[in-house]
Design a protein around this motif. Structure first.
Motif, mmCIF file in Angstrom:
data_model
loop_
_atom_site.group_PDB
_atom_site.id
_atom_site.type_symbol
_atom_site.label_atom_id
_atom_site.label_comp_id
_atom_site.label_asym_id
_atom_site.label_seq_id
_atom_site.Cartn_x
_atom_site.Cartn_y
_atom_site.Cartn_z
ATOM 1 N N HIS A 236 32.318 19.144 30.030
ATOM 2 C CA HIS A 236 31.820 18.494 28.821
ATOM 3 C C HIS A 236 30.987 17.289 29.222
ATOM 4 C CE1 HIS A 236 31.664 16.959 24.755
ATOM 5 N NE2 HIS A 236 32.220 15.812 25.138
ATOM 6 N N GLU A 237 29.711 17.324 28.838
ATOM 7 C CA GLU A 237 28.766 16.241 29.166
ATOM 8 C C GLU A 237 28.748 15.962 30.664
ATOM 9 O OE1 GLU A 237 29.836 12.932 26.732
ATOM 10 O OE2 GLU A 237 29.055 13.835 24.878
ATOM 11 N N ASP B 251 33.784 25.688 22.740
ATOM 12 C CA ASP B 251 34.562 24.449 22.716
ATOM 13 C C ASP B 251 34.810 24.068 21.253
ATOM 14 O OD1 ASP B 251 35.650 21.952 22.907
ATOM 15 O OD2 ASP B 251 34.009 21.065 24.064
ATOM 16 N N ARG C 101 39.556 20.535 27.059
ATOM 17 C CA ARG C 101 39.021 20.702 25.713
ATOM 18 C C ARG C 101 39.743 21.848 25.002
ATOM 19 N NH1 ARG C 101 35.747 16.660 24.061
ATOM 20 N NH2 ARG C 101 34.325 18.070 22.938
ATOM 21 N N GLU D 221 35.488 19.674 18.612
ATOM 22 C CA GLU D 221 34.860 18.957 17.499
ATOM 23 C C GLU D 221 35.226 19.606 16.159
ATOM 24 O OE1 GLU D 221 33.413 16.108 17.749
ATOM 25 O OE2 GLU D 221 33.677 16.137 19.934
ATOM 26 N N GLU E 179 31.175 24.442 17.977
ATOM 27 C CA GLU E 179 31.072 23.317 18.906
ATOM 28 C C GLU E 179 30.451 22.075 18.256
ATOM 29 O OE1 GLU E 179 30.757 25.774 23.100
ATOM 30 O OE2 GLU E 179 28.937 24.884 22.267
ATOM 31 N N GLN E 180 29.566 22.304 17.282
ATOM 32 C CA GLN E 180 28.919 21.188 16.579
ATOM 33 C C GLN E 180 28.959 21.462 15.081
ATOM 34 O OE1 GLN E 180 25.089 19.970 18.478
ATOM 35 N NE2 GLN E 180 25.435 21.778 19.787
ATOM 36 N N ALA F 43 28.427 19.798 12.623
ATOM 37 C CA ALA F 43 27.347 19.163 11.852
ATOM 38 C C ALA F 43 26.219 20.148 11.557
ATOM 39 C CB ALA F 43 26.822 17.936 12.575
ATOM 40 N N LEU F 44 26.098 21.205 12.359
ATOM 41 C CA LEU F 44 25.047 22.189 12.122
ATOM 42 C C LEU F 44 25.195 22.861 10.755
ATOM 43 C CD1 LEU F 44 24.780 23.990 15.599
ATOM 44 C CD2 LEU F 44 23.155 22.379 14.572
ATOM 45 N N ASP G 194 27.863 27.858 18.209
ATOM 46 C CA ASP G 194 27.237 26.538 18.104
ATOM 47 C C ASP G 194 27.835 25.732 16.945
ATOM 48 O OD1 ASP G 194 25.650 27.110 20.246
ATOM 49 O OD2 ASP G 194 23.872 27.634 19.059
ATOM 50 N N CYS G 195 28.107 26.399 15.823
ATOM 51 C CA CYS G 195 28.714 25.705 14.678
ATOM 52 C C CYS G 195 30.143 25.273 14.988
ATOM 53 C CB CYS G 195 28.689 26.603 13.443
ATOM 54 S SG CYS G 195 27.049 26.835 12.728
#
Length: 450
Positions: free
Chosen positions: A403-404, A253, A410, A256, A441-442, A444-445, A438-439
């Motif tokens: 998602h959630e 995804d 998305r 973000e 999708e997020q 911030a990582l 993961d990076c």
């Protein structure tokens, strides 16, 4: 007493054995300075200008524009010495009168002598210089005579763009027979396309002679595997022969990531360079390679050793009119996202104009392939030998996604990793790919590795 020196096509490095003459930069009778570029050639790596290590008068050129020469073949002969200077009309005809040659014959090397104004030599001076025997290492082998120039207009063709030359070669057009519509008779792409249409509407004897009926062996169009395309073909074939590769992939995804990119570009203000998706993914790759250094390596087959490399020189696939090339961002692990993006932009522009140097196309340790720009979702890329892995990125498109705990639309991207199974197992490759996802999708990582 003038001396005529023969300048041969130098070793251009990186295992290159031949080059195609794209454009002559000097004519017979011109005065050249030491290390002045005399011909533009296209190799399997890039378009480069070849400097001549001698200063004097050009007495002969070997090879027509569009012809291919092997390394070591004669390019031109240059008359050096005081008679040449006097023939040029003064002492300023050559800025290197005391040193007839730089001794540098590799592209990109030279003494940095400033170029001199091209001038024509008086016929009597040129004849006197041409009468002197050629002083060359291969003096025992007489140099071949210059090939006759076909068509009614001998001499260099008024064409700047190598794309125009390529188009003409593909349709067997003699550029010397075309009248250019550009400034000073420059032949433009429109001129070549017009000639192609005319030939198709009213084929002449030459077209009939080259038709399949007249040539039984011509079962279809033949495209020579040379230059960039030939080098790519050789490298891909070698990769398939030598590397036992495997591929794993995952959907991620990227919503973000796209939002973070938009925020970065918005905060940068007007006039600032925009951060590209490719630059962000490149920064993700460097962070992932720091965690999984096995994938930033190469295999020494003779020593039967895996060599883990300390620096990340990140290659990225770029499609050009001359074929697929892989420019390299040096020391990507030590760069910021903004720095990586600026270097990608610079190298991409150089790739499009055909001005990448061999050094900018070699030495990569890991490759990022964004085939999503072609509108495809996934691929199983071939590793760029002698590297150990390549990350492929598909297009980012809106898709249904949980998602959630809720079904939502998305921005989804497919990531694929092709890796050399000799350097790691599936667990390491899967861990690398999962960290990249993961990076994505997020984002911030990534702050953990800044």
């Amino acid at each position: 007493m003038p001396q005529v020196l023969e300048f041969k096509l130098p070793d251009l490095g990186e295992g290159l054995t031949e080059a195609e003459i794209v454009r002559w930069l000097v004519e017979v009778g011109d005065v050249v300075a030491i290390d002045q570029p005399v011909v533009e050639v296209e190799t399997a790596k890039a378009m480069v200008e070849v400097p001549c290590p001698y200063g004097g008068v050009v007495t002969a050129r070997f090879g027509d524009e569009g012809s291919e020469l092997p390394v070591g073949a004669p390019l031109l002969t240059v008359a050096v010495g005081s008679p040449v200077e006097s023939a040029g009309g003064g002492a300023d005809a050559d800025s290197g009168t005391e040193d007839s040659g730089s001794g540098n014959v590799l592209v990109g090397y030279g003494t940095g002598a400033p170029p001199v104004r091209r001038r024509r030599v008086r016929p009597e001076g040129l004849k006197a210089a041409a009468a002197v025997p050629v002083a060359s290492v291969a003096a025992a082998t007489p140099a071949p005579a210059p090939s006759p120039v076909p068509g009614p207009a001998p001499g260099p063709v008024a064409v700047v763009s190598p794309l125009v030359r390529r188009l003409a070669r593909q349709h067997d057009l003699d550029l010397r027979r075309l009248a250019g519509s550009g400034p000073d008779g420059l032949i433009l792409r429109a001129d070549v396309e017009s000639a192609i249409r005319s030939a198709a509407e009213a084929p002449g004897p030459e077209a009939a002679a080259s038709s399949p009926a007249a040539s039984p062996a011509a079962d279809g169009e033949r495209v020579a595997l040379r230059g960039v395309r030939g080098a790519v073909a050789d490298k891909l074939a070698r990769s398939r022969r030598e590397i036992p590769d495997a591929t794993c992939w995952v959907d991620a995804d990227a919503t973000e990531l796209m939002a973070a990119r938009a925020a970065m570009n918005s905060a940068a203000g007007a006039g600032a360079a925009k951060v590209s998706v490719l630059a962000l993914l490149a920064r993700v790759c460097t962070a992932a390679l720091a965690r999984y250094p096995e994938l930033n390596s190469t295999v020494d087959q003779e020593a039967r050793e895996i060599v883990r490399l300390p620096q990340v020189h990140l290659g990225f696939a770029a499609q050009t009119d001359r074929g697929l090339v892989v420019p390299v961002v040096r020391d990507a692990h030590a760069r910021t996202t903004e720095s990586i993006g600026a270097e990608i932009a610079r190298l991409t522009e150089a790739a499009r104009t055909g001005t990448l140097t061999p050094a900018e196309l070699t030495g990569g340790t890991f490759t990022l392939n964004n085939y999503g720009v072609f509108g495809v979702d996934g691929s199983t890329p071939i590793i760029n030998h002698p590297e150990a892995a390549m990350l492929g990125v598909g297009r980012i498109v809106p898709k249904p996604w949980v998602h959630e705990g809720q079904l939502a639309v998305r921005q989804v991207v497919q990531l694929s990793l092709t890796f050399d199974h000799r350097v790691c197992d599936g667990g390491t490759a899967g861990g690398f790919l999962r960290y990249v996802a993961d990076c994505v999708e997020q984002p911030a990582l990534l702050l953990r590795s800044v």
